[in-house]
Design an enzyme around this catalytic site. Sequence first.
Site, PDB file in Angstrom:
ATOM      1  N   SER A  64       0.799  -1.235   0.000  1.00 21.21           N
ATOM      2  CA  SER A  64       0.000   0.000   0.000  1.00 21.21           C
ATOM      3  C   SER A  64       0.824   1.273   0.000  1.00 21.21           C
ATOM      4  CB  SER A  64      -0.963   0.012   1.194  1.00 21.21           C
ATOM      5  OG  SER A  64      -2.054  -0.839   0.935  1.00 21.21           O
ATOM      6  N   ALA A  65       2.139   1.178   0.139  1.00 20.86           N
ATOM      7  CA  ALA A  65       2.945   2.383  -0.074  1.00 20.86           C
ATOM      8  C   ALA A  65       2.773   2.875  -1.508  1.00 20.86           C
ATOM      9  CB  ALA A  65       4.415   2.106   0.226  1.00 20.86           C
TER      10      ALA A  65
END
Length: 385
Positions: A64-65
């Site tokens: 999710s970065a």
Amino acid sequence: MAEGFEPVREAFQRNFDRLGDRGAAVAVYRDGHRVVDLWGGARDVDGGEGSAPWERGTAQIVRSATKGVAAAVLLLLHQRGELDLDAPVGAYWPEFKAAGKERTLVRHLLAHRAGVPVLDRPLTPREAADPETGAAAVAAQAPVWEPGTDHGYHAQTYGWLTGELVRRVTGRPIGAWLAAEIAGPVGADLWLGLPDVQAARVGRVGPVEAPETAGGLRTRPRRSVAAAYADSGSLTRRAFAAITPLPDENAPAYRAAALPASNGIATADGLARCYASLIGEVDGGRRLFTPRTMELARGERSAGPDRVLVVNTRFGLGYMLHGTASPLLSPASFGHPGRGGALGFADPESGIAFGYVTNGFRQSVTADPRAQALVAAVRVALTRT
């Protein structure tokens, strides 16, 4: 390593000695210049003695970065006058008006207020990798709350929401736009849709165990969060299960797909360099965000109990903000963690941009103790320089 940043080296080593890191890298920029560039361990999480070592150019999936990088695409389109944050999503994507979403605004998507964190029928990994199938599924989905009235982390659906919006506005896939307008111009090694020629640089990722606490840092999810994940009917479980079964993150086909919520691939330097370009010139070259766009990114748009993550969260437009769920360097920081490990952020007040990537994923969703130890070390270093 710039003088004064030795605490980061020490914390990085402790991550291997005490927190079980098997392969990782961290990079830090200050005022557009690299001051930390560290890497170590094995390239592959399951690599034993004799396996390939992590090298300076080793890249990993950052989960999710990726969301923070994808948000930069939309904010740059807004900065260029191509995307109105206050326009209905349906103005660009007419099919999205279905099922009561006519009033959903572009800014709602970025601030996790769109009300569609789940899919009533989860997609298979193959369906999820097809941008048309993913976009059609989220366009048809009825919201679980009135868009704009509450917030909850759109763990998987954020990818189809942002990816399709970029395609409708630009006519290009989001991965191609990112490569041409962000990664290329600032010289950042990051990809959304891994090219074949870069495949050999990417190590294998996988789960790693952690003690209950280490060095005073909690390493496992809180009981309330764990209970939400265990409940098959909860928004938490359903949001993360929008792709079922979970994809094989080491599969070449998955890495070659472009899922802006979850499968970006980057080096630690690439992630940090991207964030450095959002707050200033990098090595005397390109700056991406104007000061006004930077304030849009870090201005609070959602705060309080998160209907999906079951903890208090804070979001700007596409970015997590400093808080208990995702502690960053200071209240001025904005960025995004990757579930179980990676972290990228910028802190305009100190001029710091940070990137950490790892091949070993924990159970933690946001505040991974290895990344947090490194952030704490950067904070100490700033008092010495």
